[in-house]
Design an enzyme around this catalytic site. Structure first.
Site, PDB file in Angstrom:
ATOM      1  N   HIS A 133       0.744  -1.062  -0.175  1.00  0.00           N
ATOM      2  CA  HIS A 133       0.002   0.039  -0.222  1.00  0.00           C
ATOM      3  C   HIS A 133       0.869   1.209  -0.034  1.00  0.00           C
ATOM      4  O   HIS A 133       0.829   2.091  -0.959  1.00  0.00           O
ATOM      5  CB  HIS A 133      -0.896   0.159   1.335  1.00  0.00           C
ATOM      6  CG  HIS A 133      -1.800   1.149   1.405  1.00  0.00           C
ATOM      7  ND1 HIS A 133      -2.882   1.335   0.919  1.00  0.00           N
ATOM      8  CD2 HIS A 133      -1.627   2.481   1.941  1.00  0.00           C
ATOM      9  CE1 HIS A 133      -3.720   2.413   1.210  1.00  0.00           C
ATOM     10  NE2 HIS A 133      -2.734   3.028   1.691  1.00  0.00           N
ATOM     11  N   GLU A 134       1.726   1.450   0.937  1.00  0.00           N
ATOM     12  CA  GLU A 134       2.736   2.528   0.980  1.00  0.00           C
ATOM     13  C   GLU A 134       3.535   2.580  -0.189  1.00  0.00           C
ATOM     14  O   GLU A 134       3.883   3.555  -0.520  1.00  0.00           O
ATOM     15  CB  GLU A 134       3.495   2.464   2.455  1.00  0.00           C
ATOM     16  CG  GLU A 134       2.616   2.298   3.583  1.00  0.00           C
ATOM     17  CD  GLU A 134       1.703   3.493   3.679  1.00  0.00           C
ATOM     18  OE1 GLU A 134       2.031   4.673   3.051  1.00  0.00           O
ATOM     19  OE2 GLU A 134       0.734   3.401   4.422  1.00  0.00           O
ATOM     20  N   HIS A 186       1.914   4.613  -2.860  1.00  0.00           N
ATOM     21  CA  HIS A 186       2.176   6.130  -2.452  1.00  0.00           C
ATOM     22  C   HIS A 186       3.616   6.504  -2.700  1.00  0.00           C
ATOM     23  O   HIS A 186       3.687   7.689  -3.505  1.00  0.00           O
ATOM     24  CB  HIS A 186       1.646   6.444  -0.870  1.00  0.00           C
ATOM     25  CG  HIS A 186       0.490   6.404  -0.584  1.00  0.00           C
ATOM     26  ND1 HIS A 186      -0.727   6.898  -1.156  1.00  0.00           N
ATOM     27  CD2 HIS A 186      -0.239   5.636   0.620  1.00  0.00           C
ATOM     28  CE1 HIS A 186      -1.891   6.611  -0.732  1.00  0.00           C
ATOM     29  NE2 HIS A 186      -1.693   5.773   0.449  1.00  0.00           N
TER      30      HIS A 186
END
Length: 354
Positions: free
Chosen positions: A17-18, A21
């Site tokens: 997920h990170e 980003h």
């Protein structure tokens, strides 16, 4: 061993997920000051380029700290060229959406892998025919194998249920019995049943139950793309509907699970086999993606709303309002996390007392 696997799965999902980003931020030239798995005190770190890669003490999430962005205090901003705040609203939205998208993409990859590997599921073989049902009246019997419904090939019991549910009027079945194939027609009856949320719903049914026989279903490379996409979308829809049902009160708050439940279920899935573990990991990944898109100020979805507001109105939200909404968002998140952990502990105590 199962506990370790579950922690590794959670950490991997957070990392992915990170990473979404991180990659989107770097694409638009935003400096990433820290990439952390976990919250709280940093227990291990390594500087690579401009970014500090860290492992923190509380393994309940993670974060990418971009220059000019501080979720604990949104009034702290920087407008340097390599700052998050210096980017256009649409660029910030892409950076924010990249995290949930990474979760959806990971789920797609896992479902794609499962489709290629093949998995066991119920075969379309009848184990029971209910009296006075459409199947009984048409002459279907225990042991019959459904091969086609309205020219649609049937490979699994799930295919069979879906074909009946989506049918209209009379349906045509191709059935195999004792090595012989024959055709018959029947009209499904509208019957009441329970959905996964415990609600009574009406649906087309013919009155049969599976035999319990298993069949291994494998898909080709190209077909696996379609299967993976459909399963990812289906998982997303199920989670969204689940959230709606919780808001409506259909799903009681005591059913909300926390990180303890996730660890426990993942540990059990890892003991069953790789397909079960991949399936559960994909579902959790979709869940993380959907939940992070909720319009709560402390989440990606809340930040996306703020940037959409700026795109539409051509002005930034009031810093005071932004600060108060962010505090409210953190409060809601901590309440939900607390509720999940409280329910997890109650379930564990109930299981131990039982």
């Amino acid at each position: 061993m199962g506990f370790i696997v579950s922690l590794l799965v959670l950490s991997f999902l957070i990392f992915f997920h990170e990473l979404g980003h991180f990659l989107a931020a770097r694409l638009f030239g935003v400096k990433v000051e820290r990439f952390s798995i976990g919250f709280g005190k940093v227990i291990a770190k390594k500087q690579i380029g401009e970014t500090e890669w860290a492992l923190s003490s509380i393994p309940l999430g993670g974060y990418v700290k971009m220059k000019g962005q501080d979720d604990t205090d949104p009034t702290k901003k920087s407008f340097d060229p390599d700052s998050y705040n210096s980017k256009k609203p649409w660029q910030r939205i892409i950076i924010l959406f990249a995290g949930p998208f990474a979760n959806f993409f990971l789920a797609f990859l896992l479902y794609f892998t499962i489709a290629l590997m093949g998995s066991d599921t119920y075969a379309p073989v009848i184990g029971e025919v209910l009296p006075n049902s459409a199947a009984y009246e048409a002459g279907l019997k225990k042991g019959d194998k459904i091969i086609k419904i309205d020219d649609t090939p049937i490979r699994t019991w799930e295919d069979l249920s879906k074909a009946i549910k989506e049918s209209r009027g009379t349906i045509k079945l191709v059935v195999e019995r004792d090595g012989k194939v024959f055709n018959l027609e029947l009209i499904p009856k509208i019957s009441e049943t329970k959905n996964i949320f415990g609600e009574t719903v009406k649906r087309r049914m013919i009155g049969i139950a599976p035999s319990g026989d298993l069949v291994k279903v494998e898909y080709g490379f190209l077909e696996s793309f379609k299967v993976a996409f459909e399963r990812t979308v289906q998982a997303g829809k199920m989670i969204i509907v689940g959230i709606e049902k919780m808001i409506e009160g259909v799903v009681p708050l005591k059913e909300v699970g926390g990180v303890i439940s996730i660890v426990d279920i993942t540990a059990k899935a890892s003991q069953i086999g790789i397909v079960a573990l991949f399936s559960l990991t994909a579902l959790i990944s979709v869940n993380l993606g959907v939940l992070n898109l909720l319009p709560i100020p402390a989440l990606d979805g809340g930040h996306i709303i703020f940037n959409l507001y700026e795109m539409i109105t051509k002005r930034t939200p009031s810093e005071e309002v932004l600060y108060k909404l962010t505090l409210l968002g953190w409060f809601v998140l901590f309440m939900l996390m607390g509720l999940g952990i409280y329910n997890d502990i109650n379930r564990l105590l109930g299981a131990s007392n039982g």
